[in-house]
Design a protein around this motif. Structure first.
Motif, mmCIF file in Angstrom:
data_model
loop_
_atom_site.group_PDB
_atom_site.id
_atom_site.type_symbol
_atom_site.label_atom_id
_atom_site.label_comp_id
_atom_site.label_asym_id
_atom_site.label_seq_id
_atom_site.Cartn_x
_atom_site.Cartn_y
_atom_site.Cartn_z
ATOM 1 N N ASP A 121 55.494 20.496 94.509
ATOM 2 C CA ASP A 121 55.674 21.784 95.184
ATOM 3 C C ASP A 121 57.073 22.332 94.943
ATOM 4 N N GLU A 122 58.064 21.453 94.841
ATOM 5 C CA GLU A 122 59.430 21.889 94.578
ATOM 6 C C GLU A 122 59.561 22.456 93.162
ATOM 7 N N LEU A 123 58.901 21.817 92.216
ATOM 8 C CA LEU A 123 58.927 22.322 90.833
ATOM 9 C C LEU A 123 58.332 23.718 90.771
ATOM 10 N N GLY A 124 57.221 23.921 91.465
ATOM 11 C CA GLY A 124 56.605 25.242 91.501
ATOM 12 C C GLY A 124 57.523 26.286 92.097
ATOM 13 N N ARG A 125 58.237 25.933 93.178
ATOM 14 C CA ARG A 125 59.174 26.876 93.798
ATOM 15 C C ARG A 125 60.334 27.197 92.865
ATOM 16 N N MET A 126 60.813 26.182 92.145
ATOM 17 C CA MET A 126 61.917 26.426 91.225
ATOM 18 C C MET A 126 61.509 27.418 90.134
ATOM 19 N N VAL A 127 60.343 27.195 89.551
ATOM 20 C CA VAL A 127 59.871 28.106 88.497
ATOM 21 C C VAL A 127 59.716 29.521 89.047
ATOM 22 N N LYS A 128 59.115 29.644 90.220
ATOM 23 C CA LYS A 128 58.926 30.963 90.821
ATOM 24 C C LYS A 128 60.267 31.644 91.090
ATOM 25 N N ASN A 129 61.215 30.900 91.631
ATOM 26 C CA ASN A 129 62.532 31.475 91.919
ATOM 27 C C ASN A 129 63.256 31.904 90.654
ATOM 28 N N ILE A 130 63.136 31.118 89.600
ATOM 29 C CA ILE A 130 63.767 31.490 88.327
ATOM 30 C C ILE A 130 63.150 32.776 87.786
ATOM 31 N N ARG A 131 61.846 32.880 87.855
ATOM 32 C CA ARG A 131 61.176 34.106 87.367
ATOM 33 C C ARG A 131 61.596 35.317 88.210
ATOM 34 N N ASN A 132 61.787 35.113 89.517
ATOM 35 C CA ASN A 132 62.256 36.207 90.367
ATOM 36 C C ASN A 132 63.675 36.623 89.992
ATOM 37 N N ILE A 133 64.527 35.656 89.712
ATOM 38 C CA ILE A 133 65.905 35.968 89.313
ATOM 39 C C ILE A 133 65.915 36.715 87.987
ATOM 40 N N GLU A 134 65.048 36.320 87.059
ATOM 41 C CA GLU A 134 64.938 37.034 85.780
ATOM 42 C C GLU A 134 64.670 38.518 86.011
ATOM 43 N N ILE A 135 63.729 38.796 86.893
ATOM 44 C CA ILE A 135 63.384 40.194 87.196
ATOM 45 C C ILE A 135 64.575 40.900 87.832
ATOM 46 N N ALA A 136 65.224 40.204 88.771
ATOM 47 C CA ALA A 136 66.333 40.814 89.509
ATOM 48 C C ALA A 136 67.544 41.085 88.620
ATOM 49 N N LEU A 137 67.752 40.286 87.592
ATOM 50 C CA LEU A 137 68.911 40.489 86.715
ATOM 51 C C LEU A 137 68.809 41.794 85.931
ATOM 52 N N GLY A 138 67.604 42.202 85.602
ATOM 53 C CA GLY A 138 67.413 43.492 84.939
ATOM 54 C C GLY A 138 68.057 43.580 83.568
ATOM 55 N N ASP A 139 68.371 44.838 83.155
ATOM 56 C CA ASP A 139 68.925 45.053 81.816
ATOM 57 C C ASP A 139 70.415 45.361 81.827
ATOM 58 N N GLY A 140 71.012 45.404 83.005
ATOM 59 C CA GLY A 140 72.449 45.615 83.099
ATOM 60 C C GLY A 140 72.892 47.064 83.076
ATOM 61 N N VAL A 141 71.967 48.008 82.910
ATOM 62 C CA VAL A 141 72.328 49.426 82.905
ATOM 63 C C VAL A 141 72.352 49.943 84.340
ATOM 64 N N LYS A 142 73.481 50.521 84.750
ATOM 65 C CA LYS A 142 73.575 51.054 86.111
ATOM 66 C C LYS A 142 72.932 52.426 86.153
ATOM 67 N N ARG A 143 71.913 52.549 86.996
ATOM 68 C CA ARG A 143 71.177 53.808 87.133
ATOM 69 C C ARG A 143 70.512 53.835 88.508
ATOM 70 N N VAL A 144 70.032 55.003 88.893
ATOM 71 C CA VAL A 144 69.238 55.110 90.119
ATOM 72 C C VAL A 144 67.838 54.591 89.811
ATOM 73 N N SER A 145 67.383 53.618 90.565
ATOM 74 C CA SER A 145 66.047 53.077 90.331
ATOM 75 C C SER A 145 65.003 54.001 90.939
ATOM 76 N N GLU A 146 63.803 53.891 90.438
ATOM 77 C CA GLU A 146 62.726 54.739 90.951
ATOM 78 C C GLU A 146 62.421 54.415 92.411
ATOM 79 N N SER A 147 62.558 53.146 92.792
ATOM 80 C CA SER A 147 62.226 52.769 94.169
ATOM 81 C C SER A 147 63.203 53.360 95.174
#
Length: 335
Positions: free
Chosen positions: A243-269
């Motif tokens: 279960d810990e391995l699954g959480r680690m993978v999920k958290n890493i994938r979430n961080i990947e999304i959160a890191l984005g492309d580095g361009v500062k802009r107004v997001s659609e949300s």
């Protein structure tokens, strides 16, 4: 950011049992790891009968025996690894194994591993490095227990003898690694020093540190896992349970999304919140048409649907184009 390659390190946590190894494959697949990695070795080729166990191995196994005796019990045959590779192909996860001797390098090359993983302990093994370099395959190399000059020497040997692309993993080989010794910033130092892609091989307890490594730019994460931390063996206690391995993978994938492309802009949300959160120039009190607009009769308040307060100096000193009630958005004539 490119997708982080997550290596679920089964290592020798199968305890020398083939069926347990297959269960570890299933766990890695369910967790969403990119590959499951084992350790391939012929004990007689890598360990002298006089070699002692490391302190963490003595502590985790609770046994007083030679390193040879301990490792021999954990050995799987080449034939068993062929079957594990076939099983990985069948369930849909990349098979990988770290070779610890020259015979194992040849064997894994025959199995068509996508790259070679060099463990920290082999970074000064010249014949071993030459053997791997001659395969021409990419290399992921852990750098635990290494000084920068040792890392550079290994890189030079690999590159001068035909190695493919080299990725360096920051690593500490104490099991488990104390947080004070993790030194994640060294990963960024290595990237700058050697001009290579970098990642992190983790031996701490928990999942916080490998997730943090991703936020710092790791492109590869390697983490030990087990079916049960209470199983006998040297590495289980510093490994993640399923279960810990699954959480680690999920958290890493979430961080990947959160890191984005580095361009500062107004997001659609957040775009819809501009009018709500920002302010406009409004009437502080009732204002009559023709009255001069001053700091005494103007204010800055929400919502942000009127004149931008950054135009404050342009509005001051003009005359009211009509009557304004208190808090009403100010309007001016366009030139």
């Amino acid at each position: 950011m490119e997708k982080v390659y997550i290596i679920a390190e089964a290592g020798d946590n199968h305890n020398g049992d083939f069926n347990t190894a297959l269960k570890l494959v299933d766990v890695a697949k369910r967790a969403g790891a990119d590959c499951v990695k084992f350790q391939t070795f012929v004990t007689e080729e890598i360990i002298s009968k006089y070699a002692e166990m490391a302190e963490y191995q003595k502590k985790n196994t609770g046994k007083e025996e030679s390193q040879f005796e301990m490792v021999k019990r954990l050995e799987l045959s080449f034939d068993e690894f062929r079957k594990i590779k076939e099983y990985c192909d069948r369930v849909g996860i990349q098979f990988l194994s770290t070779p610890f001797d020259l015979k194992s390098v040849d064997f894994l090359n025959e199995l068509a591993v996508p790259f070679f993983k060099i463990p920290s302990g082999e970074i000064t093994n010249y014949p071993y490095l030459i053997k791997i370099a001659h395969t021409g395959k990419p290399v992921v190399m852990s750098t635990g227990m290494c000084e920068p000059d040792e890392i550079l020497a290994a890189i030079n040997v690999l590159e001068k003898n035909g190695s493919g692309e080299i990725t360096l993993l920051h690593c500490n080989t104490e099991y488990p690694t104390p947080l004070k010794d993790v030194n994640l910033y060294a990963m960024r130092t290595m990237k700058k020093m050697f001009g290579k892609k970098v990642g992190y091989s983790d031996h701490t307890k928990g999942i916080e540190v490998p997730v943090a490594a991703v936020a710092l730019g790791a492109c590869v994460i390697e983490k030990h896992f087990t079916l049960d931390k209470n199983m006998p063996g040297p590495d289980h206690k510093a490994s993640l349970e399923p279960d810990e391995l699954g959480r680690m993978v999920k958290n890493i994938r979430n961080i990947e999304i959160a890191l984005g492309d580095g361009v500062k802009r107004v997001s659609e949300s957040e775009r819809k919140n501009i009018a709500i959160a920002r302010k406009s120039i409004v009437a502080r009190r009732n204002i009559q048409e023709g009255e001069i607009l001053t700091e005494e009769n103007l204010a800055v308040k929400r919502p942000g649907t009127g004149i931008n307060p950054m135009q404050w100096m342009e509005v001051l000193g003009t005359r009211a184009v009509r009557d304004f009630k208190e808090d009403e958005l100010i309007e001016i004539r366009e030139n």
